[in-house]
Scaffold this motif. Sequence first.
Motif, PDB file in Angstrom:
ATOM      1  N   ASN A  62       0.827  -1.204   0.000  1.00 39.16           N
ATOM      2  CA  ASN A  62       0.000   0.000   0.000  1.00 39.16           C
ATOM      3  C   ASN A  62       0.860   1.252   0.000  1.00 39.16           C
ATOM      4  N   VAL A  63       0.282   2.363  -0.388  1.00 38.80           N
ATOM      5  CA  VAL A  63       1.017   3.635  -0.406  1.00 38.80           C
ATOM      6  C   VAL A  63       1.489   4.005   1.001  1.00 38.80           C
ATOM      7  N   GLU A  85      -7.213   6.812 -10.222  1.00 38.70           N
ATOM      8  CA  GLU A  85      -6.051   6.118  -9.662  1.00 38.70           C
ATOM      9  C   GLU A  85      -5.696   4.956 -10.587  1.00 38.70           C
ATOM     10  N   GLY A  88      -5.081  -0.208  -8.125  1.00 38.73           N
ATOM     11  CA  GLY A  88      -5.896  -0.126  -6.893  1.00 38.73           C
ATOM     12  C   GLY A  88      -5.483  -1.101  -5.812  1.00 38.73           C
ATOM     13  N   SER A  93      -5.195   2.983  -0.869  1.00 39.46           N
ATOM     14  CA  SER A  93      -5.142   4.365  -1.372  1.00 39.46           C
ATOM     15  C   SER A  93      -6.520   4.806  -1.850  1.00 39.46           C
ATOM     16  N   LEU A 112      -8.503   2.064 -11.197  1.00 41.61           N
ATOM     17  CA  LEU A 112      -8.296   1.149 -12.321  1.00 41.61           C
ATOM     18  C   LEU A 112      -7.371   0.024 -11.869  1.00 41.61           C
ATOM     19  N   GLU A 113      -7.854  -1.208 -11.948  1.00 38.30           N
ATOM     20  CA  GLU A 113      -7.069  -2.356 -11.487  1.00 38.30           C
ATOM     21  C   GLU A 113      -7.175  -3.485 -12.509  1.00 38.30           C
ATOM     22  N   ARG A 114      -6.013  -4.030 -12.851  1.00 41.85           N
ATOM     23  CA  ARG A 114      -6.000  -5.068 -13.882  1.00 41.85           C
ATOM     24  C   ARG A 114      -6.343  -6.458 -13.346  1.00 41.85           C
ATOM     25  N   PHE A 118      -7.907  -8.796  -7.292  1.00 38.33           N
ATOM     26  CA  PHE A 118      -7.683  -7.568  -6.513  1.00 38.33           C
ATOM     27  C   PHE A 118      -8.892  -6.634  -6.674  1.00 38.33           C
ATOM     28  N   SER A 141      -6.686  -3.539 -17.941  1.00 34.67           N
ATOM     29  CA  SER A 141      -5.419  -2.843 -18.064  1.00 34.67           C
ATOM     30  C   SER A 141      -5.690  -1.336 -18.170  1.00 34.67           C
ATOM     31  N   PHE A 162      -3.557   9.732  -9.803  1.00 32.59           N
ATOM     32  CA  PHE A 162      -2.571   9.080  -8.929  1.00 32.59           C
ATOM     33  C   PHE A 162      -2.026   7.875  -9.686  1.00 32.59           C
ATOM     34  N   ASP A 164       0.222   4.571  -9.726  1.00 35.07           N
ATOM     35  CA  ASP A 164       0.819   3.618  -8.776  1.00 35.07           C
ATOM     36  C   ASP A 164       0.669   2.199  -9.330  1.00 35.07           C
ATOM     37  N   HIS A 165       0.997   2.030 -10.641  1.00 34.31           N
ATOM     38  CA  HIS A 165       0.785   0.703 -11.234  1.00 34.31           C
ATOM     39  C   HIS A 165       2.080   0.231 -11.879  1.00 34.31           C
ATOM     40  N   TYR A 238       4.439  -6.855 -11.652  1.00 32.94           N
ATOM     41  CA  TYR A 238       3.037  -6.762 -12.099  1.00 32.94           C
ATOM     42  C   TYR A 238       2.857  -7.079 -13.581  1.00 32.94           C
TER      43      TYR A 238
HETATM   44  C1  LIG Z   1       1.542  -0.897  -5.796  1.00 30.07           C
HETATM   45  S1  LIG Z   1       0.043  -1.677  -6.154  1.00 30.07           S
HETATM   46  C2  LIG Z   1      -1.114  -0.354  -5.885  1.00 30.07           C
HETATM   47  C3  LIG Z   1      -1.248   0.009  -4.444  1.00 30.07           C
HETATM   48  C4  LIG Z   1      -2.411   0.949  -4.161  1.00 30.07           C
HETATM   49  N1  LIG Z   1      -2.398   2.112  -5.020  1.00 30.07           N
HETATM   50  C5  LIG Z   1      -2.351   1.413  -2.724  1.00 30.07           C
HETATM   51  O1  LIG Z   1      -1.531   2.284  -2.434  1.00 30.07           O
HETATM   52  O2  LIG Z   1      -3.120   0.909  -1.899  1.00 30.07           O
HETATM   53  C6  LIG Z   1       0.026  -1.787  -7.908  1.00 30.07           C
HETATM   54  C7  LIG Z   1      -1.260  -2.347  -8.474  1.00 30.07           C
HETATM   55  O3  LIG Z   1      -1.303  -1.995  -9.860  1.00 30.07           O
HETATM   56  C8  LIG Z   1      -1.910  -3.049 -10.570  1.00 30.07           C
HETATM   57  N2  LIG Z   1      -1.493  -2.864 -11.983  1.00 30.07           N
HETATM   58  C9  LIG Z   1      -0.250  -3.042 -12.480  1.00 30.07           C
HETATM   59  N3  LIG Z   1      -0.230  -2.716 -13.791  1.00 30.07           N
HETATM   60  C10 LIG Z   1      -1.483  -2.316 -14.113  1.00 30.07           C
HETATM   61  C11 LIG Z   1      -2.087  -1.856 -15.300  1.00 30.07           C
HETATM   62  N4  LIG Z   1      -1.389  -1.721 -16.439  1.00 30.07           N
HETATM   63  N5  LIG Z   1      -3.383  -1.521 -15.267  1.00 30.07           N
HETATM   64  C12 LIG Z   1      -4.108  -1.616 -14.121  1.00 30.07           C
HETATM   65  N6  LIG Z   1      -3.577  -2.064 -12.958  1.00 30.07           N
HETATM   66  C13 LIG Z   1      -2.285  -2.409 -12.944  1.00 30.07           C
HETATM   67  C14 LIG Z   1      -1.388  -4.295  -9.889  1.00 30.07           C
HETATM   68  O4  LIG Z   1      -2.215  -5.396 -10.163  1.00 30.07           O
HETATM   69  C15 LIG Z   1      -1.390  -3.851  -8.439  1.00 30.07           C
HETATM   70  O5  LIG Z   1      -2.598  -4.199  -7.827  1.00 30.07           O
END
Ligand SMILES: C[S@@+](CC[C@H](N)C(=O)[O-])C[C@H]1O[C@@H](n2cnc3c(N)ncnc32)[C@H](O)[C@@H]1O
Length: 285
Positions: A62-63, A85, A88, A93, A112-114, A118, A141, A162, A164-165, A238
């Motif tokens: 997590n962040v 974001e 996710g 976050s 947005l979560e792939r 999750f 994606s 934000f 974070d992916h 990831y």
């Molecule tokens: C570091 S974690 C995010 C943590 C979250 N933001 C938090 O702070 O609670 C990265 C997430 O991005 C997702 N992810 C990675 N590449 C992605 C993409 N191209 N599109 C959507 N989600 C993606 C991963 O599956 C993972 O759940």
Amino acid sequence: MTVFDVSRAYARQEDVFYNDGRELELLRFVYGRPDLDKIRGNPTKVLEAIDEYARTQKYLMNVGEDKGRIVVDLISEVKPKTMVELGGYVAYSCILFADAVREAGGERYFTLERDPVFGAVIMALVDLAGLNDFVTVVFGSSDTSIKRLHSEGVLKHIDMLFLDHYKPAYMTDLKLCEELRLVTPGSVLAADNVIKPGNPPYLEYVRSTVAQKRKAVEGGEHELGVQGRFPDSTAKQYAWRQDGERLVSARGNPNLVYESRLINSFEPTGVPDGIEVTRCVREES
Ligand SMILES: C[S@@+](CC[C@H](N)C(=O)[O-])C[C@H]1O[C@@H](n2cnc3c(N)ncnc32)[C@H](O)[C@@H]1O
């Protein structure tokens, strides 16, 4: 109860530290609490429950509190109507920032979560936090989802983004948002992990001048080499394909002027990291 040593696990980067069942275990941990009724509808208490799992059971990426506060302060200053974001995970976050956007009078938070597992965890925890009506969980994606939300007219403008992916996708997804005019003057970007593991292509892009960006576009520079600029383990983190991802090809909008600065902070593990805060201040013609 075993206390999980976060700093040791983090140091062993190659070790599995997500997607080994812990995300579903988190759900059972939170929903199995005897005080569930007191948590329901209370974003702060849901976050405390997630923190407790991460502290006493297994590390969660997590962040965290320190970097989270930077973004929450930014939200109260910017007062975004719409915040998006990218990445996710288990909604930490998302719950923290969506609650702050709602407090600041905003209208919607998209996460947005792939990974669909999750995504399901996010939905369950967002529901528990009472943010169901405010948060849209978008499965898939990031680049595909951004294009779809834009073409369907669901997402018209991003006031705050934000990132974070997947680290190499920060720059390419930003360019996509610029090209679709989702990011325009007034938009503010907050990018996580720009120190640990680092993101040189993204930082160079948001810190470059309009002249430098125009030159790069004229020279036909594009994203093909981006993944090679990350350490192997970061580029694979990831990634759904071991040989790397297919990054979206977008020209961006080189005429956007950014003011960008790094805010130093720490990972939940205590490791130094930072958030790059970038404001789109105007567009040159
Ligand atoms: C570091 S974690 C995010 C943590 C979250 N933001 C938090 O702070 O609670 C990265 C997430 O991005 C997702 N992810 C990675 N590449 C992605 C993409 N191209 N599109 C959507 N989600 C993606 C991963 O599956 C993972 O759940």
